[in-house]
Design a protein around this motif. Structure first.
Motif, mmCIF file in Angstrom:
data_model
loop_
_atom_site.group_PDB
_atom_site.id
_atom_site.type_symbol
_atom_site.label_atom_id
_atom_site.label_comp_id
_atom_site.label_asym_id
_atom_site.label_seq_id
_atom_site.Cartn_x
_atom_site.Cartn_y
_atom_site.Cartn_z
ATOM 1 N N PRO A 167 0.826 -1.212 0.000
ATOM 2 C CA PRO A 167 0.000 0.000 0.000
ATOM 3 C C PRO A 167 0.857 1.257 0.000
ATOM 4 C CG PRO A 167 0.124 -0.907 2.202
ATOM 5 C CD PRO A 167 0.851 -1.874 1.314
ATOM 6 N N THR A 168 0.296 2.331 -0.493
ATOM 7 C CA THR A 168 0.963 3.631 -0.459
ATOM 8 C C THR A 168 0.522 4.401 0.782
ATOM 9 O OG1 THR A 168 -0.796 4.524 -1.861
ATOM 10 C CG2 THR A 168 1.230 3.786 -2.956
ATOM 11 N N GLY A 169 1.221 5.506 1.065
ATOM 12 C CA GLY A 169 0.929 6.314 2.238
ATOM 13 C C GLY A 169 -0.235 7.262 2.027
ATOM 14 N N PRO A 170 -0.603 8.013 3.074
ATOM 15 C CA PRO A 170 -1.792 8.870 3.025
ATOM 16 C C PRO A 170 -1.802 9.871 1.876
ATOM 17 C CG PRO A 170 -1.018 8.665 5.281
ATOM 18 C CD PRO A 170 0.019 8.012 4.418
ATOM 19 N N LYS A 171 -0.676 10.527 1.617
ATOM 20 C CA LYS A 171 -0.677 11.613 0.640
ATOM 21 C C LYS A 171 -0.788 11.107 -0.794
ATOM 22 C CE LYS A 171 1.194 16.256 0.462
ATOM 23 N NZ LYS A 171 2.205 17.181 1.020
ATOM 24 N N GLU A 172 -0.558 9.813 -1.000
ATOM 25 C CA GLU A 172 -0.687 9.234 -2.328
ATOM 26 C C GLU A 172 -2.120 8.765 -2.598
ATOM 27 O OE1 GLU A 172 0.874 7.904 -6.111
ATOM 28 O OE2 GLU A 172 1.480 9.372 -4.601
ATOM 29 N N LYS A 173 -2.962 8.760 -1.566
ATOM 30 C CA LYS A 173 -4.344 8.326 -1.725
ATOM 31 C C LYS A 173 -5.153 9.414 -2.432
ATOM 32 C CE LYS A 173 -3.494 4.762 1.032
ATOM 33 N NZ LYS A 173 -3.267 3.401 0.523
ATOM 34 N N SER A 174 -6.140 8.985 -3.219
ATOM 35 C CA SER A 174 -6.976 9.952 -3.940
ATOM 36 C C SER A 174 -7.788 10.824 -3.001
ATOM 37 C CB SER A 174 -7.917 9.211 -4.899
ATOM 38 O OG SER A 174 -8.782 8.347 -4.178
ATOM 39 N N SER A 175 -8.080 10.334 -1.803
ATOM 40 C CA SER A 175 -8.897 11.109 -0.860
ATOM 41 C C SER A 175 -8.115 12.226 -0.177
ATOM 42 C CB SER A 175 -9.485 10.180 0.211
ATOM 43 O OG SER A 175 -8.460 9.585 0.987
ATOM 44 N N TRP A 176 -6.787 12.271 -0.375
ATOM 45 C CA TRP A 176 -6.011 13.330 0.274
ATOM 46 C C TRP A 176 -6.433 14.707 -0.241
ATOM 47 C CZ3 TRP A 176 -2.744 13.181 4.376
ATOM 48 C CH2 TRP A 176 -1.976 14.331 4.637
ATOM 49 N N PHE A 177 -6.525 14.849 -1.542
ATOM 50 C CA PHE A 177 -6.999 16.111 -2.131
ATOM 51 C C PHE A 177 -8.412 15.992 -2.696
ATOM 52 C CE2 PHE A 177 -2.309 16.718 -2.546
ATOM 53 C CZ PHE A 177 -2.208 17.850 -1.749
ATOM 54 N N GLY A 178 -8.899 14.769 -2.879
ATOM 55 C CA GLY A 178 -10.239 14.574 -3.411
ATOM 56 C C GLY A 178 -11.226 14.213 -2.322
ATOM 57 N N ASP A 179 -12.392 13.742 -2.760
ATOM 58 C CA ASP A 179 -13.407 13.318 -1.809
ATOM 59 C C ASP A 179 -13.154 11.866 -1.422
ATOM 60 O OD1 ASP A 179 -15.577 13.612 -0.169
ATOM 61 O OD2 ASP A 179 -17.082 13.422 -1.741
ATOM 62 N N GLU A 180 -13.823 11.412 -0.385
ATOM 63 C CA GLU A 180 -13.648 10.044 0.070
ATOM 64 C C GLU A 180 -14.219 9.063 -0.949
ATOM 65 O OE1 GLU A 180 -11.822 9.392 2.443
ATOM 66 O OE2 GLU A 180 -11.758 11.204 3.669
ATOM 67 N N LYS A 181 -13.607 7.894 -1.016
ATOM 68 C CA LYS A 181 -13.995 6.858 -1.966
ATOM 69 C C LYS A 181 -15.033 5.956 -1.322
ATOM 70 C CE LYS A 181 -11.959 3.204 -4.858
ATOM 71 N NZ LYS A 181 -10.703 2.461 -5.148
ATOM 72 N N CYS A 182 -16.255 5.969 -1.866
ATOM 73 C CA CYS A 182 -17.344 5.159 -1.314
ATOM 74 C C CYS A 182 -17.688 4.036 -2.283
ATOM 75 C CB CYS A 182 -18.582 6.004 -1.051
ATOM 76 S SG CYS A 182 -18.339 7.257 0.219
#
Length: 597
Positions: A582-597
């Motif tokens: 897995p990647t870290g928090p800042k690489e997740k799409s939800s860091w700058f985008g909305d949460e993934k549901c």
């Protein structure tokens, strides 16, 4: 389709009456009443058919958090009750007057429609509100007033209304009173932002609502169907959805109104005939300052409970590094010890597969896998949401190791040996806070590759307004309640079993936290840790074949059950199998985008 076009789409015709038969029935009833009034008739026949004057206003229970909201530290525009969007100022209304319900007698199965009340002087309604009976009444709609003048007014009355739908199965058994759904027809260059509901066939007053100038609006989309009713005359479905801005994230300006969208004609992919607001104010004055952020975390910070049989507990990131985490580079056989601060990790870039972290090969490997709850904390990222009308407080939890999953098929449970396990597990929750009041509005719970938004009405609380979060055994997915939660098909009872329970293993985020990022506060306010800039993998790509293990387990099942189970598991996300680091928090799409549901 979440893009505005200059061409007139099918959605522009949604305001046309969706059921001519339904409209004619409503119209004939209205004419009938007027003629009977003129002749002095008793109207008994019509009233027995459509008793619009006998609507019963049910008593609704309003939801409130367990404890009062405190007085927040002083600051700019946070929790002041209003938010400046540029030419418009908006206010949040949470008190409503009941208009009509789709199933008043059978409570908790119907949907109720409301108009906002207590609107301050100078503000105007933009649309009505609706909610199912499953939960206590809790919602909002925004009302607006002009605060600056341009060549064209920001708000204008509609020029007319079009009837969208009204019930055609008018019997005393099905409804008490009847709902009429009206689409406001906006002047040229303006957009409606919501619908009006009445319990009488006469058109609403044009003073009831305002339309907004086109350039102050943004594109919205339906999100979560609330009601679907089949017309007995036209055989079409009248449906009602919640709405949200199409474009959501830190840098997006769409503002959610709290209104709903309804139609008999809309199809997925078409534009809607209503819009949401746009925040054209370049400043984010409604966002909390640093003192207010600390106060919010200390007041709302959830407590995480880990399973009593959990082996792989969380730790702090420095503890993981200090106890032997290794950094590997492609082509180099030996790993390098990671500095406790993460200063020797590659910074920035992207996840290109050139670097990854792994556990040491010596005796420390077993120790690191188990984590260290005493050192654990949540890592907090604070960011604007929905055009700066809300604040999202993301709370990231790190576990050095994610254990294998458990396969559930019917009543049988199969503990897997490798499927789902990986090094370096990041999960998170997000507290969505209203910037109008500072009230906790909803909580996002990450669950492996996605997650779910949970309303506070469905949360458990501890010590006032602090939610309880249950982390599943081995996988650390987050849930609002203890129990066995299935990822897969609940109807078929086939999937990955997530077991969560109360225990002595807990992490209180209101006390054990570190703010690692809040970009909107400006440079230098929050010093981001070195490891946050590491965009590569926190664990290696595993060499075991998780799919092969899953197939071996499924092959032990009867053929008919095996086929069904295979279909379910083929639909589960690849992340669940844990073969890639897995990647870290800042690489997740939800860091700058909305949460993934």
């Amino acid at each position: 389709m979440c893009q505005q076009t200059n061409k007139q789409s099918k959605a522009s015709n949604i305001h046309i009456i969706c059921s001519k038969a339904s409209f004619l029935k409503s119209y004939k009833f209205f004419v009938c009443r007027e003629k009977e009034k003129e002749k002095g008739m008793s109207m008994c026949g019509c009233l027995s058919w459509n008793r619009v004057t006998d609507i019963v206003n049910p008593d609704f229970e309003y939801f409130s958090l367990p404890s009062p909201i405190p007085q927040w530290p002083p600051g700019h525009g946070f929790a002041t009750g209003t938010i400046n969007l540029g030419e418009l100022e908006v206010c949040e209304i949470t008190k409503f007057e009941f208009i009509w319900g789709s199933d008043i007698k059978n409570r908790r199965k119907g949907v109720n429609f409301f108009k906002p009340i207590g609107i301050p002087d100078g503000y105007f309604c933009l649309g009505h509100y609706c909610q199912s009976d499953h939960n206590p009444l809790r919602g909002f709609v925004l009302v607006a007033r002009e605060v600056s003048r341009s060549e064209s007014p920001a708000l204008l009355k509609p020029i007319d209304y079009t009837l969208v739908w009204c019930p055609d199965d008018w019997t005393q058994e099905s409804v008490q009173g009847h709902g009429y759904f009206w689409f406001p027809m906006a002047p040229e260059g303006y957009k409606p932002l919501g619908f009006i509901v009445t319990n009488k066939p006469a058109k609403p007053s044009l003073d009831e609502i305002r339309c907004v100038r086109d350039d102050l609006t943004d594109v919205c989309e339906p999100h979560g169907i609330i009601l679907s009713i089949q017309s007995k005359i036209s055989e079409s479905f009248f449906s009602v959805w919640k709405t949200r801005p199409c474009n959501r994230g830190v840098y997006e300006t769409g503002v959610s109104l709290g209104t709903f969208f309804c139609s008999c004609l809309w199809s997925p992919g078409e534009d809607l005939n209503i819009s949401c607001l746009k925040n054209v104010n370049p400043g984010l004055h409604s966002m909390p300052n640093l003192d207010q952020v600390h106060a919010l975390i200390e007041h709302y910070g959830p407590t995480f409970y880990f399973h009593p049989d959990e082996i792989y507990l969380p730790s702090s990131v420095p503890w993981f590094f200090e106890n032997g985490a290794l950094l590997y580079k492609r082509g180099e056989p030996e790993g390098q010890r990671v500095d406790p601060s993460g200063s020797n990790l590659p910074q920035g870039g992207r996840n290109d597969g050139e670097y990854w972290m792994d556990l040491p090969k010596d005796s420390m490997k077993k120790k690191i896998k188990k984590g260290n709850l005493e050192s654990a904390k949540v890592y907090v990222h604070v960011k604007p949401a929905l055009g700066g009308t809300f604040t999202d407080i993301q709370m990231w939890v790190f576990c050095p190791f994610n254990g294998p999953g458990c396969l559930k098929i019917g009543l049988m449970n199969y503990q897997l040996s490798t499927v789902g396990q990986h090094v370096g597990d990041w999960e998170h929750v997000a507290l969505r806070i209203s910037n109008f009041t500072g009230e906790l509005w909803s909580v996002y719970l990450s669950q492996h590759s996605a997650g779910v938004w949970v309303d506070p009405t469905d949360l458990e609380f501890i010590e006032g307004n602090k939610p309880i979060i249950y982390a599943s055994r081995n996988g650390h997915a987050n849930y609002p309640h203890a129990g066995d939660l299935l990822q897969g098909s609940a109807n078929l009872r086939i999937g990955i079993r997530n077991t969560a329970a109360f225990s002595k293993y807990s992490l209180d985020s209101s006390k054990n936290y570190e703010i690692i990022a809040a970009e909107y506060l400006g440079d230098g306010v929050i010093n981001e840790p070195c490891w946050l800039q590491y965009m590569r993998k926190w664990g290696p790509t595993t060499v075991h074949d998780s799919r092969a293990e899953m197939n071996r387990t499924l092959n032990r099942l009867p053929e008919t059950l095996r086929y069904t189970a295979q279909i379910v598991f083929n639909k589960l996300p690849n992340e669940l199998y844990g073969e890639d680091g897995p990647t870290g928090p800042k690489e997740k799409s939800s860091w700058f985008g909305d949460e993934k549901c």
